[in-house]
Design an enzyme around this catalytic site. Structure first.
Site, mmCIF file in Angstrom:
data_model
loop_
_atom_site.group_PDB
_atom_site.id
_atom_site.type_symbol
_atom_site.label_atom_id
_atom_site.label_comp_id
_atom_site.label_asym_id
_atom_site.label_seq_id
_atom_site.Cartn_x
_atom_site.Cartn_y
_atom_site.Cartn_z
ATOM 1 N N CYS A 140 5.981 1.362 -7.241
ATOM 2 C CA CYS A 140 4.926 1.566 -8.004
ATOM 3 C C CYS A 140 4.805 2.469 -9.146
ATOM 4 C CB CYS A 140 3.601 1.704 -6.982
ATOM 5 S SG CYS A 140 1.978 2.489 -8.051
ATOM 6 N N GLU A 141 4.591 1.894 -10.218
ATOM 7 C CA GLU A 141 4.689 2.899 -11.499
ATOM 8 C C GLU A 141 3.645 3.741 -11.588
ATOM 9 O OE1 GLU A 141 5.290 0.046 -14.916
ATOM 10 O OE2 GLU A 141 3.159 0.017 -15.236
ATOM 11 N N HIS A 142 2.391 3.617 -10.653
ATOM 12 C CA HIS A 142 1.468 4.523 -11.011
ATOM 13 C C HIS A 142 1.716 5.893 -10.212
ATOM 14 C CE1 HIS A 142 -1.376 1.169 -12.284
ATOM 15 N NE2 HIS A 142 -0.411 1.622 -13.452
ATOM 16 N N GLN B 23 2.572 -4.820 -8.864
ATOM 17 C CA GLN B 23 2.693 -6.250 -8.090
ATOM 18 C C GLN B 23 2.400 -7.264 -8.922
ATOM 19 O OE1 GLN B 23 1.080 -6.481 -4.018
ATOM 20 N NE2 GLN B 23 0.749 -8.607 -4.174
ATOM 21 N N CYS C 99 1.472 3.766 -1.692
ATOM 22 C CA CYS C 99 0.412 4.664 -2.383
ATOM 23 C C CYS C 99 -1.080 4.373 -1.969
ATOM 24 C CB CYS C 99 0.425 4.581 -3.698
ATOM 25 S SG CYS C 99 0.043 2.912 -4.460
HETATM 26 ZN ZN LIG Z 1 0.698 3.101 -6.604
#
Ligand SMILES: [Zn+2]
Length: 204
Positions: free
Chosen positions: A97-99, A138, A168
């Site tokens: 996940c890039e966040h 995603q 996350c």
């Molecule tokens: Zn995330």
């Protein structure tokens, strides 16, 4: 960012077509130093037993993830079976996940109706892995897989469904287990509800 690269790719279907296909090379010495720094930042002693090799293992796992090579993804053969839906499901990929820089896992199902070019069966998993091995979202992963199948086979009739489990979400924040489903439906998968339903039934 290289502007020429942006221009030469142009914009397809109104979406940004700036998609990197080749794996990114990591700066390995920098990762090693960062692994050690990370241990210090969380109050650990990088010299204590058990942690001495951790920065190296950590750097190795980043390198392995980022420099993943999917091999050949573009092998197609010609076919006259242009009225058949082809479905491939059960592809499982791990992505980041890039966040949050935390992992997520996705079960990927892909359907398409070939024009003349048919994609080799193993290529679907390779394409899914290719775009999973990077910082990702995603929804974006599904679109990139669909774009790539269109680019290689020439058909606009592509469907991609992803069921994702996000670390996350399950291990931080609301700490709730949950699955996120996202779908990309293009061409007849969008316009023909019977085709869409047939695909969804086949991937159940
Ligand atoms: Zn995330």
């Amino acid at each position: 960012m290289n502007i020429d690269h942006l221009r030469s790719n142009g914009h397809r279907n109104g979406r940004s077509a700036l998609v990197q296909r080749k794996p990114k090379r990591v700066d390995y010495p920098r990762l090693l130093a960062l692994g050690r720094e990370l241990l210090l930042a969380i109050g650990e002693d990088p010299e204590r037993e058990g942690l001495q090799e951790t920065p190296r293992r950590w750097a190795d796992s980043w390198r392995e993830f980022m420099e993943y090579d999917p091999g050949t993804t573009e092998t197609t053969f010609s076919s006259s079976a242009s009225d058949q839906m082809v479905c491939v499901s059960g592809i499982r990929v791990a992505s980041l996940c890039e966040h949050h820089l935390l992992p997520f896992w996705c079960d990927v199902s892909i359907g398409y109706i070939p024009n003349e070019k048919v994609l080799g069966l193993s290529k679907f998993a390779r394409i899914a892995q290719q775009f999973a091995h990077r910082l990702q979202l995603q929804e974006q992963l599904g679109q990139q897989i669909a774009d790539e199948i269109t680019r290689i086979t020439g058909t606009q009739n592509v469907a991609v469904v992803l069921k994702g489990e996000h670390y996350c979400m399950t291990a931080r924040g609301i700490r709730s287990p949950g699955r996120m489903t996202s779908s990309v439906m293009r061409g007849v998968f969008r316009t023909e509800s019977l085709t869409r339903m047939e695909f969804l039934r086949l991937i159940e």
